[in-house]
Design a protein around this motif. Sequence first.
Motif, PDB file in Angstrom:
ATOM      1  N   PHE A  75       0.823  -1.211   0.000  1.00  0.00           N
ATOM      2  CA  PHE A  75       0.000   0.000   0.000  1.00  0.00           C
ATOM      3  C   PHE A  75       0.861   1.267   0.000  1.00  0.00           C
ATOM      4  O   PHE A  75       0.438   2.301  -0.524  1.00  0.00           O
ATOM      5  CB  PHE A  75      -0.978  -0.014   1.178  1.00  0.00           C
ATOM      6  N   GLU A  76       2.061   1.190   0.571  1.00  0.00           N
ATOM      7  CA  GLU A  76       2.958   2.337   0.444  1.00  0.00           C
ATOM      8  C   GLU A  76       3.414   2.491  -1.003  1.00  0.00           C
ATOM      9  O   GLU A  76       3.536   3.617  -1.518  1.00  0.00           O
ATOM     10  CB  GLU A  76       4.171   2.190   1.367  1.00  0.00           C
ATOM     11  N   ARG A  77       3.660   1.366  -1.669  1.00  0.00           N
ATOM     12  CA  ARG A  77       3.989   1.412  -3.094  1.00  0.00           C
ATOM     13  C   ARG A  77       2.862   2.050  -3.889  1.00  0.00           C
ATOM     14  O   ARG A  77       3.082   2.911  -4.752  1.00  0.00           O
ATOM     15  CB  ARG A  77       4.248  -0.005  -3.609  1.00  0.00           C
ATOM     16  N   LEU A  78       1.630   1.662  -3.580  1.00  0.00           N
ATOM     17  CA  LEU A  78       0.474   2.231  -4.267  1.00  0.00           C
ATOM     18  C   LEU A  78       0.390   3.737  -4.046  1.00  0.00           C
ATOM     19  O   LEU A  78       0.123   4.510  -4.971  1.00  0.00           O
ATOM     20  CB  LEU A  78      -0.805   1.544  -3.776  1.00  0.00           C
ATOM     21  N   GLY A  79       0.639   4.165  -2.793  1.00  0.00           N
ATOM     22  CA  GLY A  79       0.575   5.594  -2.490  1.00  0.00           C
ATOM     23  C   GLY A  79       1.637   6.405  -3.198  1.00  0.00           C
ATOM     24  O   GLY A  79       1.454   7.605  -3.441  1.00  0.00           O
ATOM     25  N   ALA A  80       2.753   5.749  -3.550  1.00  0.00           N
ATOM     26  CA  ALA A  80       3.836   6.470  -4.214  1.00  0.00           C
ATOM     27  C   ALA A  80       3.597   6.642  -5.704  1.00  0.00           C
ATOM     28  O   ALA A  80       4.194   7.522  -6.327  1.00  0.00           O
ATOM     29  CB  ALA A  80       5.157   5.730  -3.994  1.00  0.00           C
ATOM     30  N   ILE A  81       2.720   5.821  -6.298  1.00  0.00           N
ATOM     31  CA  ILE A  81       2.539   5.881  -7.747  1.00  0.00           C
ATOM     32  C   ILE A  81       1.177   6.412  -8.169  1.00  0.00           C
ATOM     33  O   ILE A  81       0.914   6.543  -9.362  1.00  0.00           O
ATOM     34  CB  ILE A  81       2.762   4.488  -8.383  1.00  0.00           C
ATOM     35  N   GLN A  82       0.309   6.736  -7.210  1.00  0.00           N
ATOM     36  CA  GLN A  82      -0.956   7.364  -7.570  1.00  0.00           C
ATOM     37  C   GLN A  82      -1.313   8.399  -6.504  1.00  0.00           C
ATOM     38  O   GLN A  82      -0.899   8.299  -5.356  1.00  0.00           O
ATOM     39  CB  GLN A  82      -2.061   6.312  -7.752  1.00  0.00           C
ATOM     40  N   PRO A  83      -2.045   9.452  -6.875  1.00  0.00           N
ATOM     41  CA  PRO A  83      -2.129  10.646  -6.036  1.00  0.00           C
ATOM     42  C   PRO A  83      -3.019  10.555  -4.812  1.00  0.00           C
ATOM     43  O   PRO A  83      -2.899  11.370  -3.918  1.00  0.00           O
ATOM     44  CB  PRO A  83      -2.667  11.707  -7.012  1.00  0.00           C
ATOM     45  N   GLU A  84      -3.913   9.593  -4.744  1.00  0.00           N
ATOM     46  CA  GLU A  84      -4.868   9.541  -3.643  1.00  0.00           C
ATOM     47  C   GLU A  84      -4.629   8.322  -2.763  1.00  0.00           C
ATOM     48  O   GLU A  84      -4.268   7.252  -3.248  1.00  0.00           O
ATOM     49  CB  GLU A  84      -6.303   9.492  -4.182  1.00  0.00           C
ATOM     50  N   ILE A  85      -4.878   8.504  -1.469  1.00  0.00           N
ATOM     51  CA  ILE A  85      -4.841   7.382  -0.545  1.00  0.00           C
ATOM     52  C   ILE A  85      -6.149   6.612  -0.702  1.00  0.00           C
ATOM     53  O   ILE A  85      -7.223   7.199  -0.619  1.00  0.00           O
ATOM     54  CB  ILE A  85      -4.705   7.865   0.913  1.00  0.00           C
ATOM     55  N   PRO A  86      -6.102   5.311  -0.954  1.00  0.00           N
ATOM     56  CA  PRO A  86      -7.356   4.565  -1.116  1.00  0.00           C
ATOM     57  C   PRO A  86      -8.159   4.589   0.180  1.00  0.00           C
ATOM     58  O   PRO A  86      -7.589   4.468   1.264  1.00  0.00           O
ATOM     59  CB  PRO A  86      -6.888   3.149  -1.472  1.00  0.00           C
ATOM     60  N   PRO A  87      -9.468   4.761   0.095  1.00  0.00           N
ATOM     61  CA  PRO A  87     -10.264   4.855   1.320  1.00  0.00           C
ATOM     62  C   PRO A  87     -10.386   3.507   2.016  1.00  0.00           C
ATOM     63  O   PRO A  87     -10.305   2.454   1.383  1.00  0.00           O
ATOM     64  CB  PRO A  87     -11.634   5.311   0.797  1.00  0.00           C
ATOM     65  N   THR A  88     -10.564   3.535   3.332  1.00  0.00           N
ATOM     66  CA  THR A  88     -10.911   2.315   4.048  1.00  0.00           C
ATOM     67  C   THR A  88     -12.399   2.055   3.830  1.00  0.00           C
ATOM     68  O   THR A  88     -13.212   2.980   3.795  1.00  0.00           O
ATOM     69  CB  THR A  88     -10.637   2.457   5.557  1.00  0.00           C
ATOM     70  N   VAL A  89     -12.751   0.793   3.675  1.00  0.00           N
ATOM     71  CA  VAL A  89     -14.129   0.402   3.387  1.00  0.00           C
ATOM     72  C   VAL A  89     -14.626  -0.505   4.504  1.00  0.00           C
ATOM     73  O   VAL A  89     -13.977  -1.497   4.839  1.00  0.00           O
ATOM     74  CB  VAL A  89     -14.215  -0.329   2.027  1.00  0.00           C
ATOM     75  N   ASN A  90     -15.755  -0.135   5.112  1.00  0.00           N
ATOM     76  CA  ASN A  90     -16.380  -0.949   6.167  1.00  0.00           C
ATOM     77  C   ASN A  90     -15.404  -1.253   7.303  1.00  0.00           C
ATOM     78  O   ASN A  90     -15.315  -2.386   7.782  1.00  0.00           O
ATOM     79  CB  ASN A  90     -16.935  -2.256   5.591  1.00  0.00           C
ATOM     80  N   LEU A  91     -14.693  -0.241   7.733  1.00  0.00           N
ATOM     81  CA  LEU A  91     -13.680  -0.444   8.773  1.00  0.00           C
ATOM     82  C   LEU A  91     -14.282  -1.030  10.046  1.00  0.00           C
ATOM     83  O   LEU A  91     -13.634  -1.792  10.759  1.00  0.00           O
ATOM     84  CB  LEU A  91     -12.987   0.891   9.077  1.00  0.00           C
ATOM     85  N   HIS A  92     -15.531  -0.691  10.311  1.00  0.00           N
ATOM     86  CA  HIS A  92     -16.189  -1.182  11.532  1.00  0.00           C
ATOM     87  C   HIS A  92     -16.439  -2.698  11.490  1.00  0.00           C
ATOM     88  O   HIS A  92     -16.724  -3.301  12.524  1.00  0.00           O
ATOM     89  CB  HIS A  92     -17.520  -0.454  11.743  1.00  0.00           C
ATOM     90  N   LEU A  93     -16.313  -3.303  10.315  1.00  0.00           N
ATOM     91  CA  LEU A  93     -16.527  -4.743  10.187  1.00  0.00           C
ATOM     92  C   LEU A  93     -15.238  -5.546  10.260  1.00  0.00           C
ATOM     93  O   LEU A  93     -15.279  -6.771  10.287  1.00  0.00           O
ATOM     94  CB  LEU A  93     -17.237  -5.054   8.860  1.00  0.00           C
TER      95      LEU A  93
END
Length: 332
Positions: A75-93
């Motif tokens: 996920f750090e690799r992903l953050g370095a090559i695209q401009p947005e941090i991917p959102p967390t989905v259904n974190l409460h689950l």
Amino acid sequence: MQAPHSPPSNLCLDTNRLQTLQFVEALRRQTSEGFVKRGKVAEEFGGLPVITGYTDFAVPRYISTAAAVILTAEFERLGAIQPEIPPTVNLHLWNDDVFRKLYQLGFFEIVGFTPKRPDVVIDEGETRTMRIVSAKNADDLARIDQSLQNLGAFLNPSQKIPDEIIIDLLTGLSEAMSNVTAHAYPEDFHPPYQHIKGLWVAATADRSNNSLTIVIYDQGATIPFTYPRLSRLDKVVRYLGRTLHSKREFDFQDDGTYIRAAMRYGGSRTDLRHRGKGLPQMVDVIERSGSGTMTVYSRGGWCRRDSRGRFRSGAVSSSLGGTLIEWSVELS
């Protein structure tokens, strides 16, 4: 807009190796082909932001430290090559134990969800944990050295373990990490996915059994990629001649054999940077310091050296996308 991509319920290289590596490989492919192609996480559809799909982290019931380190790096690799941090989905689950493990190891900070804290080492009763450090330069390696010294002092508060054993262990680990950093990303290595030239390290000290566990991961050239290119000693050539498959059933079938050879015999005859360093040095650290195990995963292969000095190795059809080394040492 699509069904979620589901990880296995058990994310662990030791007990669920193939499914874990299949998930990592699929995640790397999805993020490279999906997020990066669009250049953003969410798109407008009917006036509302939507995502085409997501990875459902509510599914895993267990995640090992090694798997958490790999996930953090991905996920750090992903953050370095695209401009947005991917959102967390259904974190409460999410499973409480999985969430707690990722939070304690610093996953959310490295990915960019939460602010970074200055403390690298955290205490939990009889254990002390060095949270995942993403090392890109000498300063980062110095932080790791200092944190490992902290763990060594934690294991030896009453000087029951001779100081030379602690010093020997920490010195060996420091040299091994420096060696990995220097040679994990050679110029002739061209990975199929854009990567970060870094190192991810986590560690845990446990006073109840005087144990120290360390995980080191890189996304660079793997052992099965580099080892066949070395000029090797005659005994290594004979060993590989006996053990390599004449016809491979899948691309990575010999990867465990190359890792095993690297752990037993080390690097090349002519390349001085490998002399006295590398995987045999890491095995030697365990033998001098106490009993324990060392497991190396690289591309599709793995090899483990147990406390009795025995080796076991194998391979699967999916790639780790780098090399991961896990020590577990019990200090005598």
